[in-house]
Design a protein around this motif. Structure first.
Motif, PDB file in Angstrom:
ATOM      1  N   LEU A 210      58.750  54.387  17.719  1.00 49.22           N
ATOM      2  CA  LEU A 210      58.784  53.444  16.602  1.00 49.22           C
ATOM      3  C   LEU A 210      59.110  52.036  17.081  1.00 49.22           C
ATOM      4  O   LEU A 210      58.531  51.049  16.597  1.00 49.22           O
ATOM      5  CB  LEU A 210      59.808  53.898  15.567  1.00 49.22           C
ATOM      6  CG  LEU A 210      59.447  55.161  14.769  1.00 49.22           C
ATOM      7  CD1 LEU A 210      60.573  55.554  13.842  1.00 49.22           C
ATOM      8  CD2 LEU A 210      58.179  54.935  13.955  1.00 49.22           C
ATOM      9  N   LYS A 211      60.029  51.901  18.034  1.00 45.96           N
ATOM     10  CA  LYS A 211      60.367  50.575  18.543  1.00 45.96           C
ATOM     11  C   LYS A 211      59.169  49.946  19.244  1.00 45.96           C
ATOM     12  O   LYS A 211      58.957  48.728  19.158  1.00 45.96           O
ATOM     13  CB  LYS A 211      61.561  50.679  19.509  1.00 45.96           C
ATOM     14  CG  LYS A 211      62.861  51.049  18.806  1.00 45.96           C
ATOM     15  CD  LYS A 211      64.023  51.154  19.779  1.00 45.96           C
ATOM     16  CE  LYS A 211      64.436  49.806  20.287  1.00 45.96           C
ATOM     17  NZ  LYS A 211      65.672  49.872  21.099  1.00 45.96           N
ATOM     18  N   GLN A 212      58.382  50.753  19.956  1.00 43.84           N
ATOM     19  CA  GLN A 212      57.171  50.218  20.585  1.00 43.84           C
ATOM     20  C   GLN A 212      56.151  49.803  19.530  1.00 43.84           C
ATOM     21  O   GLN A 212      55.468  48.789  19.672  1.00 43.84           O
ATOM     22  CB  GLN A 212      56.571  51.267  21.527  1.00 43.84           C
ATOM     23  CG  GLN A 212      57.406  51.552  22.763  1.00 43.84           C
ATOM     24  CD  GLN A 212      56.822  52.678  23.601  1.00 43.84           C
ATOM     25  OE1 GLN A 212      55.833  53.303  23.225  1.00 43.84           O
ATOM     26  NE2 GLN A 212      57.444  52.947  24.750  1.00 43.84           N
ATOM     27  N   ALA A 213      56.050  50.600  18.471  1.00 41.94           N
ATOM     28  CA  ALA A 213      55.075  50.286  17.424  1.00 41.94           C
ATOM     29  C   ALA A 213      55.440  49.022  16.672  1.00 41.94           C
ATOM     30  O   ALA A 213      54.563  48.331  16.137  1.00 41.94           O
ATOM     31  CB  ALA A 213      54.962  51.461  16.452  1.00 41.94           C
ATOM     32  N   LEU A 214      56.739  48.674  16.600  1.00 43.77           N
ATOM     33  CA  LEU A 214      57.155  47.475  15.866  1.00 43.77           C
ATOM     34  C   LEU A 214      56.547  46.205  16.452  1.00 43.77           C
ATOM     35  O   LEU A 214      56.293  45.235  15.717  1.00 43.77           O
ATOM     36  CB  LEU A 214      58.682  47.368  15.869  1.00 43.77           C
ATOM     37  CG  LEU A 214      59.450  48.370  15.002  1.00 43.77           C
ATOM     38  CD1 LEU A 214      60.939  48.256  15.245  1.00 43.77           C
ATOM     39  CD2 LEU A 214      59.149  48.138  13.520  1.00 43.77           C
ATOM     40  N   VAL A 215      56.324  46.191  17.754  1.00 45.47           N
ATOM     41  CA  VAL A 215      55.779  44.998  18.417  1.00 45.47           C
ATOM     42  C   VAL A 215      54.349  45.257  18.895  1.00 45.47           C
ATOM     43  O   VAL A 215      53.862  44.558  19.796  1.00 45.47           O
ATOM     44  CB  VAL A 215      56.679  44.593  19.599  1.00 45.47           C
ATOM     45  CG1 VAL A 215      58.032  44.122  19.103  1.00 45.47           C
ATOM     46  CG2 VAL A 215      56.861  45.770  20.568  1.00 45.47           C
ATOM     47  N   ASN A 245      66.119  43.334  17.246  1.00 52.37           N
ATOM     48  CA  ASN A 245      65.361  42.425  18.118  1.00 52.37           C
ATOM     49  C   ASN A 245      63.861  42.607  17.928  1.00 52.37           C
ATOM     50  O   ASN A 245      63.099  41.622  17.872  1.00 52.37           O
ATOM     51  CB  ASN A 245      65.742  42.663  19.579  1.00 52.37           C
ATOM     52  CG  ASN A 245      67.184  42.271  19.879  1.00 52.37           C
ATOM     53  OD1 ASN A 245      67.727  41.371  19.240  1.00 52.37           O
ATOM     54  ND2 ASN A 245      67.805  42.952  20.831  1.00 52.37           N
ATOM     55  N   GLU A 246      63.407  43.852  17.878  1.00 55.35           N
ATOM     56  CA  GLU A 246      61.976  44.108  17.665  1.00 55.35           C
ATOM     57  C   GLU A 246      61.517  43.601  16.296  1.00 55.35           C
ATOM     58  O   GLU A 246      60.409  43.074  16.146  1.00 55.35           O
ATOM     59  CB  GLU A 246      61.685  45.603  17.796  1.00 55.35           C
ATOM     60  CG  GLU A 246      61.757  46.153  19.214  1.00 55.35           C
ATOM     61  CD  GLU A 246      63.175  46.393  19.668  1.00 55.35           C
ATOM     62  OE1 GLU A 246      64.095  46.252  18.827  1.00 55.35           O
ATOM     63  OE2 GLU A 246      63.382  46.727  20.857  1.00 55.35           O
ATOM     64  N   VAL A 247      62.383  43.757  15.299  1.00 53.57           N
ATOM     65  CA  VAL A 247      62.017  43.284  13.946  1.00 53.57           C
ATOM     66  C   VAL A 247      61.899  41.764  13.929  1.00 53.57           C
ATOM     67  O   VAL A 247      60.975  41.208  13.305  1.00 53.57           O
ATOM     68  CB  VAL A 247      63.057  43.771  12.912  1.00 53.57           C
ATOM     69  CG1 VAL A 247      62.771  43.175  11.545  1.00 53.57           C
ATOM     70  CG2 VAL A 247      63.051  45.286  12.837  1.00 53.57           C
ATOM     71  N   GLN A 248      62.805  41.079  14.603  1.00 58.08           N
ATOM     72  CA  GLN A 248      62.712  39.616  14.663  1.00 58.08           C
ATOM     73  C   GLN A 248      61.466  39.164  15.410  1.00 58.08           C
ATOM     74  O   GLN A 248      60.864  38.134  15.078  1.00 58.08           O
ATOM     75  CB  GLN A 248      63.968  39.054  15.329  1.00 58.08           C
ATOM     76  CG  GLN A 248      65.212  39.170  14.455  1.00 58.08           C
ATOM     77  CD  GLN A 248      66.466  38.660  15.139  1.00 58.08           C
ATOM     78  OE1 GLN A 248      66.517  38.557  16.371  1.00 58.08           O
ATOM     79  NE2 GLN A 248      67.482  38.350  14.352  1.00 58.08           N
ATOM     80  N   THR A 249      61.063  39.941  16.419  1.00 57.33           N
ATOM     81  CA  THR A 249      59.804  39.626  17.104  1.00 57.33           C
ATOM     82  C   THR A 249      58.615  39.808  16.161  1.00 57.33           C
ATOM     83  O   THR A 249      57.691  38.986  16.143  1.00 57.33           O
ATOM     84  CB  THR A 249      59.645  40.529  18.338  1.00 57.33           C
ATOM     85  OG1 THR A 249      60.763  40.365  19.204  1.00 57.33           O
ATOM     86  CG2 THR A 249      58.363  40.203  19.084  1.00 57.33           C
ATOM     87  N   ALA A 250      58.626  40.880  15.378  1.00 52.87           N
ATOM     88  CA  ALA A 250      57.537  41.117  14.424  1.00 52.87           C
ATOM     89  C   ALA A 250      57.499  40.046  13.351  1.00 52.87           C
ATOM     90  O   ALA A 250      56.438  39.742  12.784  1.00 52.87           O
ATOM     91  CB  ALA A 250      57.693  42.497  13.785  1.00 52.87           C
TER      92      ALA A 250
END
Length: 954
Positions: A210-215, A245-250
């Protein structure tokens, strides 16, 4: 010829022929054409053929009319190809999922049927769910994309058991690593939904994916992972919070959908931290988002941050400037969201509203119905609090009265009723008269509510408005519509004294042919209360007694009670009322008979002064009960179970704390449900409720010795809003006691508090002794609770600061179930709060006087005290409001509105503890931009009290 004019009936006729419903004899012309070799002598004559042709045409005409009516009926009814579908048949068809050769088209049809059954509320047993679920998983080997999408939908709707989730994870994890983005995105959505519904602990197994899919570069995959995170946040927030962090990147994505869902998830992650939310909102307002949807969401978050500020002066100006800047966005959706946010802010000024109203005014002229509807609806809500701000839009709204969309027209009418001037009432009512016949009852109710507000605003126009209401009351309509009109008439009667008799006459005419029992009983109750106080009360008795003769048992019982109230209040009518009630003693209904016997006995014993339960007849029937009815019922049951020689008295009734909590919740729920049609301001209603609740505190067994309540303070906060435990206090003052009511709220979802008490340190304030306390037994998340501490005054009037500490037992709660473990004993904990201030104003009751000057002179200057002060305030108005609040006295003769900006005089009145009348005159002047000079003059019969009140300001 026929098919030329009725082409739609040709298929139906051909189907009838094919089904054998039409024989060749019914179509002689067609038969003759298909048999050219028949001799002319064997054919029918011309007249017979003409007759047969006429019959055929008539038959075709009847068939066409039948088909036309059937087609019209079918259009009105919702049609579904699966209307008669049976679950057992579909489950039998599901066996084809196990075939070696999979037929994608057939499987798609079966999966569609399963989804339709589930959408209709059909329930599958656990065994059926397991069989279908494993059958669907076998279809994953098919490569058909349409079939694969339906498989994902079915797997999400079936909600497999926790034992099957392991198989789901193993199956869908392969799709999450697939090279096809369609498979990856759908697998993420389905797996997230299933884990959230069944076993949240399995999130750790797929967290890496899921973390990989976020970005992910593919927007569909990233958006799906964000949506899954939003769902999982509610069940396993600890894991999701690590994705920040991943959400802020998205959030910096170019795709509008990804940006929108990233902002939503980021807010979910930080929502418990008020400061973090403020920082996120502040940072994003400086860098505008590309997504219009995300911009709307950001506007809502900014509005919420602004609303959490305690006052308009402390409002973050940068956030408000962001809302104003959003009014110039290129998207209508963002513009409307910003305008609505500004209009709904508390304590917003006329100048701050002006840009939003201008934008909404432009929307009123938009060719898009959605823009017109949204604008007029927002202006309608704004008109309730700021009618002057909406007035510039009146001309544009008048053009919407004839709008083809009835919702827009109704909102325009009601807004004009709220913002219109007194001179335009008659013109508006003429337009409404023709308008009412064209709209449904739901819209009529909205119009009636607006008419009520207008009548209360312009009471001089009550005759015109009540005549209109009485006319529409006679027309056809449903119960909700008639009830809205009756409630409006009742409200006008209660608020406009000149309208009482005319309103009662209209209601009397209505109940003559009213078909709704509830409305009849409501009107009869009002007649019993208001009728005896009119100039000619006897004229209403005929209408009431007619209900006894003509109506059902419920209405008859209400009519008996109404008649009795006339006999209780008016001595001259009492003998006649007794005669009428005696005729009801032999009624068929038990309730009517019991009421008639009760009231006849009461009226006959009224002159001898006989009471019931320690109350006179007038107190019992015409005044509200001093305690809740449920408490009286419980007391009566206890009295019957253990009778005594002492007669039953209502003064002995006590109120259980749990019952008081139920009464509080019921009153709050009733207040919320009636906010839209409230006659009083919200603050006024809450004050009335608080006073009635405070009077019941001395009825509680723990505090029954306190006696009558003298006064109560306003609610003072002991903690900040939004932190772990929100606590506020209300101080109730009695003759020799001070009862502290602590209102509690637990904002932690994973904690249950039990045995919640308040430890109050009295060492710094002499003259107070802790006497007793009443703990809050349980305080779950989101459910308000109350704890009490009773203090006894031993000497004088104590003032000072009391340090407070909240003490409780903590039990950890499972967020999914909301319940603690059965074997969890909990642990003791405490929470330090702000100090509670006991001030002089807490012992002063606000009481106004009609003629202040006369009362001031009558008091004399024997107990007069004069003091001068310099106050640190920037304006006369601010100093005045603070002083009135600090002294706890009532402003008299409307002196609280200063006419000048540099000087002002305020007259105050109150009653000090013990019943001592106190008066004060406050002279204010502006000494400098930051200071206000004050001269305080206090008078009372006791110079000691005057000195105490004057010294309290220092």
């Amino acid at each position: 010829f026929f098919f030329h004019f009725y082409p739609n009936t040709a298929p139906a006729v051909l189907r009838s022929v094919a089904a054998g419903s039409a024989s060749a004899d019914a179509f002689p012309l067609v038969t003759a054409q298909r048999q050219p070799d028949i001799p002319r002598a064997m054919t029918t004559s011309a007249s017979e053929m003409a007759n047969q042709g006429a019959q055929w045409l008539q038959g075709m005409k009847d068939a066409a009319m039948s088909m036309t009516s059937r087609e019209k009926k079918d259009e009105d009814e919702a049609y579904s190809p699966y209307q008669s579908l049976q679950k057992s048949v579909v489950l039998q068809e599901c066996r084809c999922f196990n075939d070696r050769e999979i037929n994608p088209r057939r499987c798609i049809t079966i999966l569609t049927k399963i989804l339709w059954l589930l959408s209709q509320g059909e329930k599958l047993t656990q065994l059926e769910t397991t069989d279908v679920f494993f059958g669907v998983t076998k279809l994953l080997q098919a490569k058909d994309q349409q079939l694969r999408r339906l498989i994902y939908l079915v797997m999400k709707e079936l909600k497999p058991s926790p034992e099957e989730v392991i198989i789901v994870c193993a199956t869908l994890t392969k799709d999450m690593n697939s090279k096809m983005d369609l498979y990856r995105a759908n697998a993420i959505r389905v797996l997230g939904a299933i884990i959230a519904a069944t076993d949240p602990t399995m999130l750790a197994q797929i967290e890496r994916h899921l973390k990989q899919a976020l970005v992910d570069k593919n927007c569909f995959v990233a958006a799906s992972a964000l949506v899954a995170g939003i769902h999982l946040m509610h069940v396993n927030g600890e894991v999701v919070r690590r994705w920040v962090n991943e959400v802020q990147t998205a959030l910096s994505s170019e795709n509008t959908s990804v940006q929108y869902h990233a902002l939503a998830l980021l807010h979910q992650i930080k929502r418990q931290d008020r400061l973090a939310v403020s920082k996120v909102v502040a940072s994003l307002t400086r860098t505008p988002l590309k997504s219009a949807l995300a911009q709307c969401l950001l506007i809502r978050f900014a509005k919420k941050v602004i609303e959490e500020e305690p006052s308009a002066e402390s409002r973050d100006r940068a956030l408000f400037d962001f809302l104003e800047a959003s009014l110039r966005h290129k998207s209508d959706m963002v513009i409307y969201e910003a305008a609505t946010a500004i209009c709904s802010l508390p304590n917003v000024t006329q100048r701050e509203l002006s840009p939003s109203v201008t934008v909404l005014q432009l929307f009123l002229c938009s060719p898009k119905p959605a823009c017109r509807f949204s604008a007029v609806r927002t202006l309608n809500k704004l008109a309730m609090a700021h009618p002057l701000a909406v007035t510039p839009c009146n001309m544009d709204m008048e053009g919407l009265i004839n709008d083809s969309n009835r919702s827009i027209a109704t909102l325009a009418i009601t807004t004009l009723l709220k913002t219109g001037s007194e001179s335009g009432v008659e013109r508006l009512m003429k337009q409404i008269t023709s308008f009412m016949s064209e709209i449904a009852d739901d819209f009529k109710i909205v119009v009636v509510d607006a008419i009520r507000a207008m009548c209360l605003k312009f009471p001089q126009k009550h005759r015109l408005l009540m005549t209109f209401l009485s006319n529409v009351l006679r027309e056809e309509g449903g119960f909700a519509y008639k009830k809205a009109i009756v409630d409006t008439l009742l409200s006008i009667i209660g608020r406009v004294s000149e309208a009482k008799e005319a309103g009662l006459s209209h209601l009397c005419e209505f109940i003559e042919d009213c078909e709704f029992t509830l409305l009849s009983t409501q009107i009869l109750h009002l007649l019993g209360i208001e009728g005896p106080t009119t100039a000619e009360p006897s004229k209403y008795i005929r209408f009431i007694y007619n209900r006894v003769v003509l109506e059902n048992a419920t209405v008859r019982a209400s009519a008996v009670s109404a008649l009795a109230k006339f006999g209780i209040v008016i001595d001259s009518l009492r003998p006649s009322i007794i005669v009428l009630l005696q005729r009801c003693i032999y009624d068929n209904d038990d309730e009517v008979r019991d009421r008639a016997i009760f009231f006849v006995a009461m009226l006959k014993g009224l002159e001898s002064g006989v009471g019931i339960g320690g109350m006179s007849a007038k107190q019992l029937i015409l005044e509200p009960l001093p305690v809740p009815l449920a408490a009286i019922e419980a007391h009566c049951r206890n009295y019957i179970a253990a009778p005594s020689e002492q007669p039953l008295s209502i003064h002995q009734v006590t109120v259980d704390p749990e019952l008081l909590q139920k009464e509080r919740k019921a009153a709050m729920a009733a207040a919320k449900s009636q906010d839209a049609i409230a006659d009083q301001p919200a603050a006024g209603k809450s004050d009335v409720f608080a006073d009635s609740e405070a009077d019941l505190l001395s009825r509680m067994p723990q505090f029954v010795h306190l006696g009558a309540r003298f006064t109560s303070s306003k609610r003072s906060a002991l903690s900040e809003s939004g932190i772990e435990y929100e606590v506020s206090c209300i101080k109730h003052v009695y003759a020799a006691h001070v009862l502290l009511q602590f209102n509690l709220n637990n904002t932690l979802e994973d904690q249950l508090l039990e045995k919640v008490t308040m430890a109050v340190d009295l060492s710094a304030v002499p003259g107070l002794v802790a006497e007793s306390e009443l703990a809050c037994a349980s305080l779950p998340f989101g459910t308000p609770g109350v704890a009490y501490t009773c203090l006894r005054r031993t000497d004088g009037v104590p003032v000072g600061s009391l340090p407070c500490t909240l003490k409780f037992v903590v039990k950890d709660v499972d967020p999914a179930s909301g319940l603690p473990d059965d074997d969890d004993q909990g642990y003791d904990d405490e929470y330090k709060l702000e100090d509670l201030e006991i001030a002089a104003a807490d012992f002063m009751r606000r009481v106004a006087v009609v003629d202040f000057r006369t009362a001031w002179e009558t008091m004399g200057n024997g107990g007069e005290v004069v003091e001068t002060f310099s106050l640190s305030y920037s304006s006369i108005k601010a100093a005045m409001d603070a002083l009135v609040e600090f002294l706890g006295m009532q402003v008299c003769e409307n002196s609280g509105q200063p006419a000048e900006s540099s000087r002002a005089t305020v007259t105050l009145s109150g009653v000090f503890l013990g019943g001592m009348q106190v008066f004060a005159i406050v002279n204010l002047r502006t000494d400098s931009p930051t200071h206000v000079g004050m001269r305080l003059t206090v008078r009372s019969a006791d110079v000691g009290i005057s000195q105490f009140v004057a010294a309290s300001v220092a």
